[in-house]
Enzyme design. Structure first.
Site, PDB file in Angstrom:
ATOM      1  N   ASN A  10      45.872  62.682  42.756  1.00 57.40           N
ATOM      2  CA  ASN A  10      46.209  64.026  43.238  1.00 57.40           C
ATOM      3  C   ASN A  10      44.926  64.847  43.171  1.00 57.40           C
ATOM      4  OD1 ASN A  10      47.083  66.623  43.696  1.00 57.40           O
ATOM      5  ND2 ASN A  10      48.653  66.618  42.116  1.00 57.40           N
ATOM      6  N   ARG A  91      48.669  62.062  46.821  1.00 57.12           N
ATOM      7  CA  ARG A  91      49.435  63.267  47.106  1.00 57.12           C
ATOM      8  C   ARG A  91      48.631  64.133  48.073  1.00 57.12           C
ATOM      9  NH1 ARG A  91      48.909  69.014  44.567  1.00 57.12           N
ATOM     10  NH2 ARG A  91      50.783  70.012  45.356  1.00 57.12           N
ATOM     11  N   HIS A 180      55.669  71.486  47.402  1.00 58.02           N
ATOM     12  CA  HIS A 180      56.361  70.869  46.262  1.00 58.02           C
ATOM     13  C   HIS A 180      57.467  69.911  46.713  1.00 58.02           C
ATOM     14  CE1 HIS A 180      55.128  74.816  44.115  1.00 58.02           C
ATOM     15  NE2 HIS A 180      54.277  73.861  43.755  1.00 58.02           N
ATOM     16  N   GLY A 210      56.133  76.677  38.169  1.00 58.78           N
ATOM     17  CA  GLY A 210      54.915  76.420  37.421  1.00 58.78           C
ATOM     18  C   GLY A 210      53.892  77.468  37.810  1.00 58.78           C
ATOM     19  N   ARG A 241      49.091  83.905  42.504  1.00 60.90           N
ATOM     20  CA  ARG A 241      49.420  84.194  43.901  1.00 60.90           C
ATOM     21  C   ARG A 241      50.500  85.262  43.987  1.00 60.90           C
ATOM     22  NH1 ARG A 241      50.400  78.104  45.670  1.00 60.90           N
ATOM     23  NH2 ARG A 241      49.489  77.518  43.677  1.00 60.90           N
ATOM     24  N   GLY A 331      56.865  73.151  34.944  1.00 59.80           N
ATOM     25  CA  GLY A 331      56.491  73.528  33.576  1.00 59.80           C
ATOM     26  C   GLY A 331      57.272  74.702  33.026  1.00 59.80           C
ATOM     27  N   GLY A 333      60.126  76.062  34.512  1.00 62.93           N
ATOM     28  CA  GLY A 333      61.553  75.781  34.672  1.00 62.93           C
ATOM     29  C   GLY A 333      62.112  74.865  33.609  1.00 62.93           C
ATOM     30  N   ASN A 335      60.756  74.422  30.498  1.00 65.53           N
ATOM     31  CA  ASN A 335      60.450  74.786  29.111  1.00 65.53           C
ATOM     32  C   ASN A 335      60.802  76.212  28.700  1.00 65.53           C
ATOM     33  OD1 ASN A 335      59.152  72.271  28.178  1.00 65.53           O
ATOM     34  ND2 ASN A 335      57.673  72.722  29.788  1.00 65.53           N
ATOM     35  N   GLU A 385      56.772  63.903  39.986  1.00 70.97           N
ATOM     36  CA  GLU A 385      56.190  63.755  41.318  1.00 70.97           C
ATOM     37  C   GLU A 385      55.405  62.448  41.448  1.00 70.97           C
ATOM     38  OE1 GLU A 385      54.801  67.937  42.794  1.00 70.97           O
ATOM     39  OE2 GLU A 385      54.838  67.979  40.601  1.00 70.97           O
TER      40      GLU A 385
END
Length: 400
Positions: A10, A91, A180, A210, A241, A331, A333, A335, A385
């Site tokens: 990736n 990826r 994603h 994430g 972003r 990450g 979602g 934790n 993934e």
């Protein structure tokens, strides 16, 4: 001997994630990260057989040097490991409308990825560098590309089109693509298994949260809408972003306040989101610490993140009609039980009630339903993934 191993790459603009995955069962043999490309402190860290190791790379190293190190100093040091590889899986962030599924690499595929680079300039050029470096390292292995955008190609025109002159779509390919995809695909398959429903009958809302974040509406196992747009900038509040904004803000900053287009885009991509709102960090863990300490801007960042996410989830009741589950992954979602609680509390009009014991237990890679019995279902499913990429590579190789 295990003949189902896939090297998954990736490649980002300044880093490279890698893993050696058993495509059959998802077992991770090696995983690691090379980072700080083109800088004096370029470095590499990896995990193998439970051991964590690290090394510096030669100053100003980039993709080719990193892949060479991974192959020669890590993979080939494990006796017989490289001989078990069946493919290299890559990826790819953006496949535009050219690629609607994973494909075997040839010259035309590389050309197509480069043609889509204007839609993901930080990523697609890096992906091509990674493919070429992997071809040099493993000249006889099949190389397979797996596209983030492919899963979303089932969206209907009413969901992917922008209300712009139609020629902008036909001639310039301006439309919603989504990202994603491998993560949304994985959790869709896992949700169907967990809910004991056929894949072609599952309706879920998948929230991949994430540093980059997106939501997808999945009807009968296929994507019908998603929050990211032509690029990964649209949709939710993210680490750096901005997500959705009024496009006139760009014109306002450029023509009335003297910003350059490049300067504005840098702000929207790298200085906004959680970082811009909080002023302290793009790392959600730091935001949550600030929230716990009563930091007003960290609290605002957390509340904006939750609110925007809940609004998107609620809006996806429209294309789905029936929601079998809301699935949290990624990450944040996986934790943050606090974010899951806040989002579901904003969705009480749909009847969601959080089971706090289950919610707090669903973390650190643990899957589970987090709502009380009798409530509509919300659940956590850890994403994988890399396994999706390895599985697709194995399927394509098996068909050769």
């Amino acid at each position: 001997m295990n003949n189902k191993l896939v090297l998954v790459l990736n490649c980002g603009s300044s880093s490279l994630k890698f893993a050696v995955i058993n495509a059959e069962n998802g077992d991770e043999i090696i995983s690691g990260l090379a980072e700080c490309f083109n800088l004096p402190d370029a470095r590499l860290k990896w995990k193998i057989s439970g051991r964590k190791e690290s090394s510096s790379l030669p100053a100003n190293s980039a993709h080719a040097a990193a892949i060479s190190y991974i192959v020669e100093k890590i993979i080939k040091k494990e006796a017989g490991l490289a001989e078990q590889f069946i493919a290299v899986g890559h990826r790819i962030v953006h496949g535009g409308e050219k690629f609607t599924q994973s494909v075997l690499v040839d010259d035309s595929v590389i050309e197509g990825i480069e043609e889509c680079a204007s839609l993901a300039p930080l990523h697609n050029h890096a992906h091509v560098l990674g493919i070429k470096a992997a071809q040099a390292a493993f000249p006889t292995l099949p190389q397979v590309t797996v596209f983030d955008t492919a899963f979303h190609q089932t969206m209907p025109a009413k969901a992917f089109m922008y209300a712009l002159p139609y020629t902008m779509y036909k001639e310039l390919h301006v439309r919603r693509y989504g990202m994603h995809g491998t993560s949304h695909l994985f959790v869709t398959n896992e949700a169907a298994k967990a809910l004991n429903k056929p894949l072609d009958q599952i309706n879920i809302i998948s929230a991949h949260l994430g540093n980059g974040a997106s939501v997808a509406a999945i009807k009968n196992g296929k994507c019908v809408d998603t929050s990211m747009g032509m690029t990964p900038l649209a949709g939710l509040v993210m680490g750096t972003r901005c997500g959705d904004i009024d496009p006139s803000i760009i014109e306002y900053l450029v023509t009335r306040k003297g910003y350059s287009i490049g300067g504005v885009m840098d702000i929207l991509q790298k200085q906004s989101g959680l970082l811009g709102i909080s002023g302290i960090s793009s790392d959600f863990r730091v935001i949550l610490d600030g929230y716990a300490e009563g930091n007003e801007r960290a609290t605002l960042a957390m509340e904006m993140f939750s609110y925007r996410l809940a609004k998107y989830i609620a809006s996806y009741a429209v294309p789905l009609g029936r929601i079998d589950a809301i699935v949290f992954t990624g990450g944040i979602g996986e934790n943050s039980h606090l974010i899951r609680t806040k989002v579901l509390e904003l969705l009480t009009i749909f009847g969601y009630q959080v089971d706090q014991v289950k919610n707090e237990a669903a973390r650190l890679g643990k899957q589970g339903v987090i709502t009380v019995e009798g409530s509509p279902i919300a659940m956590v499913i850890p994403t994988n993934e890399e396994w999706v990429i390895a599985q697709d590579a194995a399927k394509i190789v098996a068909a050769l």
